[in-house]
Write an enzyme that holds these catalytic residues in place. Structure first.
Site: not given
Ligand code: TA6
Length: 303
Positions: A75, A101, A171, A215, A275
């Site tokens: 995270r 990832r 991201h 989002d 991102e």
């Molecule tokens: O980039 C935004 C997103 O697609 C959100 O919808 C949320 O799901 C975030 O990515 C985090 O995703 P993750 O799979 O890392 O928890």
């Protein structure tokens, strides 16, 4: 698997770049040079932290509850989303944001730039597991250059005989004072898919500020974005090439608490994701025998 000691022998740079095995068993690269410090987990080629010496506060955010574990995403930092962004188009059982990832990558090069920045290149290691989800002949490299600026270059090579289509993203979680004290500029007039409560096409008017879950997938944009942080009195510039989408995301309190690894109570208030992406209308066709690169540069300046 290559050990940290073998990596230090082959790719370590004295007083600049070293490798260590984390308690999780994953290998982490630590970068310290005259301009910045950073850390990167080899699994996922996942840059976890970056702090230029000019900044009292990190620029890339890592959750206080971030966990390193085999096959699990971390995270924060700059997750590599590839070869799709978001949910897989047809296979609900495939991991969101692709598998890149959460699989092993190996170091293929390291060096010092003429300006003293540290460069590290990693390559995704294919396996039966990856081929089961992505049956195309390809090679994925990430080169990170760590200095007063952070540069990330994600290169997809189509080594096969047929074209393929990818979705992708760096991201990146940026560290801010508080989500209520920042604005994101650069996307005025851009169309975006608003993913909160469905998926509706809208147009951005002015700067983006935050008062709830946000989002958004901005499409057909090559714009440089700037995070303006009134409390930290700093701007973070995000300049990209090879990317036509930009995602701006904050989970806000309800989603953050459900995620469980955003940092006790208010960790989510200290991050915003801007991102650099290719998704939805902007997925990329990589022709057989060619390569495509997504490049992003991050730079923080005090206001
Ligand atoms: O980039 C935004 C997103 O697609 C959100 O919808 C949320 O799901 C975030 O990515 C985090 O995703 P993750 O799979 O890392 O928890």
């Amino acid at each position: 698997m290559t050990t940290a000691q073998q990596l230090n022998t082959q790719f370590g740079i004295k007083d600049q770049l070293s490798f260590r095995e984390d308690a999780s068993g994953l290998i982490v690269a630590d970068i310290h040079n005259a301009q910045a410090t950073a850390s990167l987990c080899l699994q996922g080629a996942h840059l976890m932290t970056w702090q230029p010496k000019s900044q009292a506060v990190p620029v890339v955010w890592l959750s206080r509850d971030a966990k390193l574990a085999q096959g699990k995403s971390i995270r924060g930092g700059a997750p590599v989303c590839w070869p799709w962004f978001g949910a897989h188009a047809t296979e609900a059982s495939f991991p969101g944001h692709g598998y890149a990832r959460t699989v092993p990558w190996r170091v293929i090069a390291s060096g010092t730039e003429p300006n003293g920045a540290t460069r590290l290149t990693l390559r995704l290691e294919e396996s039966d597991k990856t081929r089961a989800q992505w049956p195309h002949a390809s090679q994925l490299d990430l080169t990170v250059t760590i200095g007063e600026m952070l540069r990330m270059e994600l290169t997809t090579e189509n080594t096969g005989t047929t074209d393929f289509v990818i979705g992708e993203a760096l991201h990146t979680y940026l560290h801010i004072s508080d989500i209520g004290a920042v604005r994101v500029t650069g996307l005025d007039g851009c169309e975006y898919w608003d993913k909160v409560g469905g998926s509706v096409l809208k147009e951005q008017a002015g700067a983006i500020s935050f008062a709830s879950e946000t989002d958004r997938v901005y499409i057909n944009t090559t714009a440089t974005c700037v995070i303006e942080d009134d409390k930290l009195k700093r701007r973070i510039h995000i300049t990209k090439s090879g990317s036509l989408s930009t995602v701006v995301w904050t989970p806000w309190i309800e989603k953050a608490n459900k995620m469980g690894d955003m940092g006790q109570s208010d960790g989510w208030r200290e991050m915003v994701c801007v991102e650099s992406v290719n998704a939805i209308e902007n997925v990329v066709t990589v022709a057989a025998g060619t390569a495509h690169s997504l490049v992003v540069e991050y730079h923080a300046e005090l206001m």
